[in-house]
Design a protein around this motif. Structure first.
Motif, short mmCIF file in Angstrom:
data_model
loop_
_atom_site.label_atom_id
_atom_site.label_comp_id
_atom_site.label_asym_id
_atom_site.label_seq_id
_atom_site.Cartn_x
_atom_site.Cartn_y
_atom_site.Cartn_z
N PRO A 102 -23.58 -22.95 -6.17
CA PRO A 102 -24.76 -24.09 -5.75
C PRO A 102 -25.35 -23.73 -4.25
O PRO A 102 -24.66 -23.21 -3.63
CB PRO A 102 -24.10 -25.48 -5.64
N PHE A 103 -26.58 -24.22 -4.41
CA PHE A 103 -27.14 -23.81 -2.96
C PHE A 103 -27.90 -24.90 -2.55
O PHE A 103 -28.14 -25.93 -3.39
CB PHE A 103 -28.30 -22.50 -2.97
N ASP A 104 -28.17 -24.93 -1.21
CA ASP A 104 -28.95 -25.99 -0.58
C ASP A 104 -30.62 -26.15 -1.00
O ASP A 104 -31.13 -24.98 -0.69
CB ASP A 104 -28.89 -25.93 0.88
N PHE A 105 -30.99 -27.09 -1.73
CA PHE A 105 -32.50 -27.08 -2.19
C PHE A 105 -33.49 -26.96 -0.87
O PHE A 105 -34.70 -26.46 -1.34
CB PHE A 105 -32.61 -28.22 -2.92
N GLU A 106 -33.18 -27.56 0.22
CA GLU A 106 -33.85 -27.64 1.24
C GLU A 106 -34.06 -25.94 1.99
O GLU A 106 -35.41 -25.27 2.15
CB GLU A 106 -33.82 -28.16 2.49
N GLU A 107 -33.07 -25.22 1.79
CA GLU A 107 -33.20 -23.74 1.92
C GLU A 107 -33.67 -23.16 1.08
O GLU A 107 -34.64 -22.06 1.46
CB GLU A 107 -31.48 -23.21 2.39
N LEU A 108 -33.59 -23.28 -0.34
CA LEU A 108 -34.15 -22.57 -1.23
C LEU A 108 -35.84 -22.78 -1.07
O LEU A 108 -36.75 -21.99 -1.29
CB LEU A 108 -33.87 -23.19 -2.58
N SER A 109 -36.35 -23.93 -0.66
CA SER A 109 -37.70 -24.55 -0.62
C SER A 109 -38.14 -23.39 0.51
O SER A 109 -39.45 -22.98 0.25
CB SER A 109 -37.84 -25.89 -0.11
N ILE A 110 -37.49 -23.42 1.59
CA ILE A 110 -38.13 -22.47 2.73
C ILE A 110 -38.19 -21.02 2.26
O ILE A 110 -39.18 -20.26 2.41
CB ILE A 110 -37.11 -22.58 3.69
N LEU A 111 -37.38 -20.65 1.51
CA LEU A 111 -37.20 -19.15 0.88
C LEU A 111 -38.46 -19.00 -0.09
O LEU A 111 -39.14 -17.97 0.09
CB LEU A 111 -35.94 -19.00 0.18
N VAL A 112 -38.64 -19.98 -0.84
CA VAL A 112 -39.62 -19.85 -1.74
C VAL A 112 -41.05 -19.74 -1.07
O VAL A 112 -42.03 -19.08 -1.71
CB VAL A 112 -39.56 -21.04 -2.71
N ASN A 113 -41.10 -20.81 -0.12
CA ASN A 113 -42.65 -20.77 0.84
C ASN A 113 -42.70 -19.30 1.38
O ASN A 113 -43.91 -18.83 1.22
CB ASN A 113 -42.45 -21.67 1.80
N ARG A 114 -41.73 -18.75 1.79
CA ARG A 114 -41.82 -17.43 2.36
C ARG A 114 -42.24 -16.38 1.48
O ARG A 114 -43.15 -15.47 1.70
CB ARG A 114 -40.48 -17.05 3.12
N ALA A 115 -41.61 -16.45 0.27
CA ALA A 115 -41.83 -15.59 -0.74
C ALA A 115 -43.28 -15.67 -1.20
O ALA A 115 -44.03 -14.60 -1.39
CB ALA A 115 -40.85 -15.69 -2.03
N PHE A 116 -43.93 -17.04 -1.44
CA PHE A 116 -45.19 -17.33 -1.78
C PHE A 116 -46.00 -16.30 -0.85
O PHE A 116 -46.96 -16.08 -1.21
CB PHE A 116 -45.53 -18.71 -1.87
N GLU A 117 -45.89 -16.74 0.34
CA GLU A 117 -46.79 -16.03 1.66
C GLU A 117 -46.84 -14.56 1.32
O GLU A 117 -47.75 -14.01 1.58
CB GLU A 117 -46.26 -16.41 2.82
N LEU A 118 -45.70 -14.00 0.97
CA LEU A 118 -45.57 -12.44 0.97
C LEU A 118 -46.56 -12.09 -0.28
O LEU A 118 -47.27 -11.27 -0.19
CB LEU A 118 -44.40 -12.06 0.69
#
Length: 446
Positions: A102-118
Motif C-alpha cells: 500500500p502507498f500514501d495517496f497524497e504522495e501518489l497524487s504528487i507523483l501523478v502531477n509531476r508525471a502529468f507535467e512531464l
C-alpha cells in the motif's frame, strides 16, 4: 488531464478514481491489460497507473504496448509483490516510476502531477517541432515533374555562389519560393533576406527604401534613414517584379550592381554594401528592351544566371503533389482534417488550365477545405467556373489558351460582381496584372 487506472481490484480502482476526480482529472478505468490497450487507442492519456499483476497479460507487456501507441504518456507501475527484477524491467522500458502497495495517496497524487507535467512538456515540445517542420515545408518549391527537378538542380548549383540570379515566369509560378530556396542553401543563410515588390512602390519611395535618405532630402525627411541595401549588408535582397521599375531607377540599380556602391537620397557621400541580388519578373524583359523600356546593360547584369519557371498548365505532373501539399497547409491553418481529393475532383484540377498558376491552385484548395464536410475534397467543393472550364468540350474556338484565360477572367469578374481586388485574389495574380490582362483582352467595358 486524462488518467487511466489499470487494476483488477474493483474497490481499489473506484477509490483511486474518486481521489483523482476530486482533483480535476478525467479518469478512466480498465480491469485488465487488453482493455487498457484498447482504451489507450481511443483516448490520449497523460498518465497511466498500471498494476503489474493482471488477470490476462503481464503489466510489463502492457507497458510496452502503451508506449508504442502513445510514447508521451507517463506510466507509473504498481504492485503488491515488489521484486527488484520487475522494478528494473519497468524502468528500462520507460516507466515514470514504480510504487509498492500500500502507498500514501497524497504522495501518489504528487507523483501523478509531476508525471502529468512531464507528459505535457513532451507533447508541447513535439508540437512545436512539428509546427516548425510544417512551416519550413510550406516554403519549399515542390513538384515531381522533370521541370521541377531541373529547377531544384539549378538552385543547388547557383546557391553557394554570389552570382546575381534572374527568375522569370508567369505570375503565381513560385518565383519567390525559388529565391528563398537559393537563399536558404547559400553561405548567406544566416544573414537577412528581404523582399521588395517593385511594382507596389513609386520610384522615389523605392529609391529611399533601398538606398535610404538624409535629413532634409525631401519634405518629411526629419532625420537620416538607413536603406535596405545597408540593413541587408552581407545578406540577400529579392527584387520582385523588376520589370516594372522606371528607366531612372534602373540607372541607379545598375550602378550598385556594377560597383556595390550607392548614395542615399540627398547625400553627396557614396557608401558600399555587400548584398546579393535576386530579381524576378513576369514580363518579357527582351521585349521591353526592344521598346526602350528596360536597359540592355541592366538586363545582362541581372541575367547572370537565369531560372525560368514554366506555368502550371505545362507541368500537370506537379498538380497531385501540389494538391497534397496545399491540403496539408490549409488543414494546418484551418484546424481541419481533409486528406485528399476524390478522383473526380482531381480530374477537374488536372484538366483546368490554371491561368493564375500555383497561387490560384492554392486559393482554390483553401476555399475547398473550408467548404468540405468530410475528409476528402469532392467535385461540389470546387468553384463552378473551374468545373465548367475543366469539363467543357474543346472546340475550334476555344483551343487557344488565351481565349480560355479570357473567358475565365470574365467569369471570375462576373462571380465577384466586378470587384477587381477580389477577382485578382481568386485568380492568384496581382491587381496590376489583372488590369494588364483586362486591357490585353479588351475586357474593360465588358
Amino acid at each position: 488531464m486524462n488518467l487511466l487506472i489499470v487494476d483488477d481490484e474493483v474497490s481499489f480502482r473506484v477509490h483511486l478514481r474518486h481521489v483523482f476526480e476530486r482533483k480535476g482529472y478525467q479518469v478512466a478505468e480498465a480491469a485488465d491489460g487488453f482493455e487498457a490497450i484498447d482504451k489507450a487507442k481511443e483516448t490520449l492519456f497523460d498518465v497511466v497507473l498500471l498494476d503489474i499483476i493482471l488477470p490476462d497479460i503481464d503489466g510489463i507487456e502492457v507497458l510496452k504496448q502503451l508506449h508504442l501507441s502513445s510514447p508521451f504518456t507517463q506510466i507509473i507501475m504498481m504492485t503488491g509483490n515488489a521484486t527488484v527484477e520487475n522494478a528494473i524491467a519497468s524502468m528500462k522500458l520507460g516507466a515514470y516510476d514504480y510504487l509498492v502497495k500500500p502507498f500514501d495517496f497524497e504522495e501518489l497524487s504528487i507523483l501523478v502531477n509531476r508525471a502529468f507535467e512531464l507528459a505535457r512538456l513532451k507533447r508541447e515540445r513535439e508540437a512545436a517541432e512539428h509546427e516548425k517542420f510544417l512551416k519550413s515545408r510550406f516554403e519549399e518549391f515542390i513538384g515531381q515533374s522533370e521541370h521541377t527537378r531541373q529547377i531544384l538542380q539549378l538552385v543547388e548549383k547557383v546557391a553557394p555562389t554570389n552570382s546575381t540570379v534572374l527568375i522569370t515566369g508567369e505570375t503565381g509560378t513560385g518565383k519567390e519560393l525559388v529565391a528563398k530556396a537559393i537563399y536558404r542553401k547559400s553561405a548567406r543563410s544566416d544573414k537577412p533576406f528581404i523582399v521588395i515588390n517593385c511594382s507596389a512602390m513609386q520610384d522615389t519611395l523605392l529609391e529611399s527604401e533601398l538606398f535610404g535618405y538624409i535629413k532634409g532630402a525631401f519634405t518629411g525627411a526629419v532625420k537620416n534613414k538607413s536603406g535596405l541595401i545597408e540593413v541587408v549588408n552581407s545578406g540577400t535582397l529579392f527584387l520582385d517584379e523588376i520589370g516594372d521599375v522606371s528607366p531612372e531607377f534602373q540607372t541607379k540599380l545598375l550602378r550598385f550592381l556594377e560597383s556595390g556602391e550607392y548614395r542615399p537620397l540627398g547625400s553627396t557621400h557614396t557608401y558600399k554594401s555587400d548584398v546579393r541580388i535576386i530579381a524576378a519578373t513576369n514580363r518579357d524583359l527582351k521585349e521591353l528592351m526592344k521598346q526602350g523600356k528596360f536597359r540592355e546593360d541592366l538586363f545582362y547584369r541581372l541575367n547572370v544566371f537565369n531560372i525560368h519557371l514554366l506555368p502550371l498548365r505545362e507541368r500537370p505532373e506537379d498538380i497531385p503533389v501540389l494538391v497534397e501539399h496545399f491540403l496539408s497547409k490549409s488543414c494546418f491553418a484551418l484546424k481541419k482534417c481533409v486528406k485528399k481529393c476524390s478522383p473526380q475532383a482531381m480530374k477537374i484540377l488536372q484538366d483546368y488550365s490554371w491561368p493564375g498558376n500555383v497561387r490560384e491552385l492554392e486559393n482554390v484548395l483553401e476555399r475547398a477545405v473550408i467548404l468540405c464536410d468530410g475528409n476528402q475534397i469532392k467535385e461540389d467543393d470546387l468553384p463552378g467556373d473551374i468545373k465548367s472550364l475543366a469539363t467543357a468540350p474543346l472546340s475550334d474556338s476555344n483551343l487557344k489558351l488565351e481565349e480560355v484565360e479570357r473567358q475565365h477572367i470574365l467569369r471570375v469578374l462576373q462571380e465577384t460582381n466586378g470587384n477587381k481586388t477580389r477577382a485578382a485574389q481568386l485568380l492568384g495574380i496581382s491587381k496590376k496584372s489583372l488590369y494588364f490582362k483586362l486591357r490585353k483582352y479588351h475586357l474593360e467595358k465588358e
